[in-house]
Design an enzyme around this catalytic site. Structure first.
Site, PDB file in Angstrom:
ATOM      1  N   LYS A 178      32.145  50.951  22.909  1.00 46.38           N
ATOM      2  CA  LYS A 178      33.520  51.048  22.981  1.00 46.38           C
ATOM      3  C   LYS A 178      33.835  51.765  24.602  1.00 46.38           C
ATOM      4  O   LYS A 178      33.601  52.800  24.543  1.00 46.38           O
ATOM      5  CB  LYS A 178      34.349  52.021  22.129  1.00 46.38           C
ATOM      6  CG  LYS A 178      35.869  51.822  22.157  1.00 46.38           C
ATOM      7  CD  LYS A 178      36.586  53.149  21.761  1.00 46.38           C
ATOM      8  CE  LYS A 178      36.806  54.018  22.852  1.00 46.38           C
ATOM      9  NZ  LYS A 178      37.937  53.339  24.112  1.00 46.38           N
ATOM     10  N   GLU A 253      27.244  63.538  27.474  1.00 46.83           N
ATOM     11  CA  GLU A 253      27.556  63.692  28.884  1.00 46.83           C
ATOM     12  C   GLU A 253      28.883  64.287  29.148  1.00 46.83           C
ATOM     13  O   GLU A 253      29.796  63.180  29.171  1.00 46.83           O
ATOM     14  CB  GLU A 253      27.171  62.689  29.924  1.00 46.83           C
ATOM     15  CG  GLU A 253      25.714  62.211  29.673  1.00 46.83           C
ATOM     16  CD  GLU A 253      24.614  62.899  30.152  1.00 46.83           C
ATOM     17  OE1 GLU A 253      25.156  64.149  30.703  1.00 46.83           O
ATOM     18  OE2 GLU A 253      23.577  62.590  30.004  1.00 46.83           O
ATOM     19  N   CYS A 287      31.880  63.273  37.289  1.00 48.18           N
ATOM     20  CA  CYS A 287      31.936  64.681  36.459  1.00 48.18           C
ATOM     21  C   CYS A 287      31.014  65.410  37.302  1.00 48.18           C
ATOM     22  O   CYS A 287      30.629  66.678  37.027  1.00 48.18           O
ATOM     23  CB  CYS A 287      31.246  64.314  34.983  1.00 48.18           C
ATOM     24  SG  CYS A 287      29.931  63.248  35.009  1.00 48.18           S
ATOM     25  N   GLU A 384      38.185  71.543  35.722  1.00 47.39           N
ATOM     26  CA  GLU A 384      37.748  70.309  36.503  1.00 47.39           C
ATOM     27  C   GLU A 384      39.005  69.866  36.928  1.00 47.39           C
ATOM     28  O   GLU A 384      39.768  69.192  36.110  1.00 47.39           O
ATOM     29  CB  GLU A 384      36.840  69.311  35.464  1.00 47.39           C
ATOM     30  CG  GLU A 384      36.143  68.428  36.255  1.00 47.39           C
ATOM     31  CD  GLU A 384      35.168  67.761  35.127  1.00 47.39           C
ATOM     32  OE1 GLU A 384      35.469  67.805  34.165  1.00 47.39           O
ATOM     33  OE2 GLU A 384      34.416  67.138  35.765  1.00 47.39           O
TER      34      GLU A 384
HETATM   35  P1  ADP Z   1      38.800  61.209  30.321  1.00 49.62           P
HETATM   36  O1  ADP Z   1      39.308  62.369  30.351  1.00 49.62           O
HETATM   37  O2  ADP Z   1      37.574  61.083  31.247  1.00 49.62           O
HETATM   38  O3  ADP Z   1      39.528  60.097  30.087  1.00 49.62           O
HETATM   39  P2  ADP Z   1      38.058  60.963  27.481  1.00 49.62           P
HETATM   40  O4  ADP Z   1      37.011  61.792  26.955  1.00 49.62           O
HETATM   41  O5  ADP Z   1      39.625  61.153  26.968  1.00 49.62           O
HETATM   42  O6  ADP Z   1      37.728  61.220  29.216  1.00 49.62           O
HETATM   43  O7  ADP Z   1      37.531  59.365  27.289  1.00 49.62           O
HETATM   44  C1  ADP Z   1      36.371  58.958  27.424  1.00 49.62           C
HETATM   45  C2  ADP Z   1      35.940  57.947  26.350  1.00 49.62           C
HETATM   46  O8  ADP Z   1      36.226  58.526  25.144  1.00 49.62           O
HETATM   47  C3  ADP Z   1      36.838  56.794  26.506  1.00 49.62           C
HETATM   48  O9  ADP Z   1      36.265  55.601  26.067  1.00 49.62           O
HETATM   49  C4  ADP Z   1      38.041  57.025  25.331  1.00 49.62           C
HETATM   50  O10 ADP Z   1      38.783  56.002  25.082  1.00 49.62           O
HETATM   51  C5  ADP Z   1      37.373  57.742  24.352  1.00 49.62           C
HETATM   52  N1  ADP Z   1      37.881  58.687  23.463  1.00 49.62           N
HETATM   53  C6  ADP Z   1      39.138  59.096  23.574  1.00 49.62           C
HETATM   54  N2  ADP Z   1      39.446  59.750  22.483  1.00 49.62           N
HETATM   55  C7  ADP Z   1      38.629  59.165  21.683  1.00 49.62           C
HETATM   56  C8  ADP Z   1      38.503  59.639  20.116  1.00 49.62           C
HETATM   57  N3  ADP Z   1      39.382  60.151  19.462  1.00 49.62           N
HETATM   58  N4  ADP Z   1      37.350  58.909  19.394  1.00 49.62           N
HETATM   59  C9  ADP Z   1      36.493  58.172  19.996  1.00 49.62           C
HETATM   60  N5  ADP Z   1      36.494  58.093  21.299  1.00 49.62           N
HETATM   61  C10 ADP Z   1      37.602  58.799  22.113  1.00 49.62           C
END
Ligand code: ADP
Length: 481
Positions: A178, A253, A287, A384
């Site tokens: 995803k 990560e 990161c 960050e």
């Molecule tokens: P960033 O702050 O870099 O956007 P996130 O951790 O929010 O980082 O997002 C990283 C990935 O995790 C993306 O693919 C995002 O769609 C996914 N993501 C965000 N929320 C969820 C969730 N509740 N369950 C699964 N994946 C998620």
């Protein structure tokens, strides 16, 4: 297909290109122009369940192929990336914003990861252990963990996937991925590349849409045996908690808060060059970007002055334009975070040396910024920024520098500039980080282990260690009756 080469607007499930069950889609924007690039499926739990089932079916065949067969397919996949690197780089810059030269670099390292794992596939060795029993033999073998779920972020939408996919496929695992909703096309492109490489249907499945619905299914579904995630610490913790219900293996990560130490004895020109690469690559959105510059009192002013001169030479603009070195931030939320960190620092006594505000180009463009007189009481010390802000802290002694560097719950990457050999070793050993660059500001390569300690996560990607997370160790005890 629509728009750009490799811009497929569908999900890949069991070898079929499909839309969401509901037909729903969501928009993807170009962060440099705000324009809509296209629309991709807004899928959820049901589509994800089918993708997992397709991956499980494909695992039956893929896990039984020889290492040489998997290596051959991965070599073809790397070749497909190489062949199409210009188109893939343009697609990446269009949805992500980074300068085209950096996008080309990302596609190149994506191919390098896949090529590396094509080579490592043939080196998944086991062990024989001297037996304590005269009539029994002890064998250790390593087997693919099974179906892997890979959730990837928007800052490196191609290379973050490459090191998960490459390792998983080399080990004999199949994958449901995803991608981040801001940058789905660079991930979807991997489906087209996999077809070009002759990778069997169902080995790679790609689902775009609701993060919580897709993530919820991937973490709850008992057929998924491992979650590999790159993203924020907050979401990583949540996914790990969700995955605990079925005791999945996890690789995480997560966020960083990288210190960049400059000692009095440093080569300042080298330190400035390292600082520019470490801080401003991808407009500060990596990161492993330096988040805190911790500079010794004797060179503080000289370093600040030379660093500011180099920062003023950066060229902000649309990443597709020649000569641009700083693209836009991914969205307005990202810009607001940079603004908040600057306002907080200035409110507590820091000063802007260069930059400091939104760029005249508008949108999510921001001026590359340096702030001096920063102290541990300011938000940038703990959080960050993930943007083009370099805060300069001051220190007096080596012990103080190491203590400041380690004063964070994160532990991904750290950097230090010094010409003293003893100090280089003391600092490398004293820093509580998964990766340390001494006199080097950009250190990522497919041959070295990437990963963090503390709340920056667990597991290592790339290198000879990168396959371990995708393999289970099996102990076989053979009685000689
Ligand atoms: P960033 O702050 O870099 O956007 P996130 O951790 O929010 O980082 O997002 C990283 C990935 O995790 C993306 O693919 C995002 O769609 C996914 N993501 C965000 N929320 C969820 C969730 N509740 N369950 C699964 N994946 C998620």
């Amino acid at each position: 297909m629509s728009g750009l080469p490799f811009q497929r607007e569908a999900n890949l499930i069991g070898g079929e290109w499909v839309g969401a069950d509901s037909g729903a889609t969501f928009e993807v924007n170009n962060p440099a122009t705000g324009e809509v690039i296209g629309r991709v499926p807004n899928a959820g739990a049901a589509e994800t369940r089918r993708a997992v089932a397709a991956a499980a079916k494909a695992f039956q065949g893929w896990s039984r192929t020889t290492a040489a067969e998997r290596a051959e397919k991965l070599r073809k996949l790397a070749a497909a990336l190489e062949k199409n690197k210009e188109e893939l780089a343009v697609l990446l810059t269009t949805e992500q914003g980074k300068p085209l030269a950096e996008a080309r670099g990302e596609i190149a390292i994506s191919a390098a990861y896949v090529q590396w794992f094509a080579e490592e596939a043939r080196r998944v060795y086991g062990d024989t252990i001297p037996s304590p029993w005269a009539n029994r033999r002890i064998l250790v073998t390593r087997e693919p963990v099974g179906v892997v779920a890979a959730i990837t972020p928007w800052n490196f939408p191609s290379s973050m996937l490459s090191r998960k996919l490459g390792a998983a496929l080399a080990a004999g695992c199949t994958v449901v991925t995803k991608p981040a909703s801001q940058t789905p096309y660079s991930a979807i492109a991997w489906g087209l590349l996999a077809e070009e490489a002759g990778i069997p249907p169902g080995v790679i499945n790609i689902v775009t849409g609701s993060a919580s619905a897709i993530g919820g299914e991937l973490t709850a579904n008992p057929t998924v045996k491992k979650i590999t995630f790159t993203g924020s610490t907050e979401i990583g913790k949540m996914l790990m908690a969700q995955a605990a219900g079925t005791m999945k293996r996890v690789s995480m990560e997560l966020g960083g808060n990288a210190p960049f130490l400059v000692f009095d004895d440093a080569d300042l020109d080298a330190a400035v060059e390292g600082a520019i690469g470490s801080k401003y690559r991808n407009t500060g959105q990596t990161c492993v970007c330096a988040n805190r510059f911790i500079v010794q009192a004797g060179v503080y002013d000289a370093f600040a002055e030379r660093f500011a001169k180099a920062v003023r030479d950066l060229k902000v603009g649309n990443g597709l334009e020649a000569g641009v070195t700083q693209g836009p931030l991914i969205d307005d939320k990202a810009v607001r975070k940079v603004e908040e960190h600057i306002a907080d620092a200035l409110g507590k006594g820091a000063k802007v040396l260069t930059g400091g505000k939104r760029h005249a180009l508008g949108g999510s463009f921001f001026e590359p910024t340096i702030v001096t007189g920063v102290t541990p009481a300011m938000a940038v010390a703990k959080e960050e920024t993930f943007g083009p802000l370099a805060p300069l802290f001051r220190f007096d002694t080596e012990e103080q520098a190491i203590a400041m560097a380690n004063d964070t719950e994160f532990g991904l990457a750290a950097y230090a500039y010094t010409r003293d050999l003893g100090r280089a070793f003391r600092v490398m050993e004293g820093l509580q980080y998964g990766q340390v660059g001494i006199n080097a500001g950009v250190i990522t390569t497919e041959v070295a282990p990437f990963g963090g300690v503390k709340e920056s996560g667990m597991g290592r990607e790339g290198s000879k260690y990168g396959l371990d997370d995708y393999l289970n160790v099996k102990y076989g005890c053979l009685g000689l009756s």
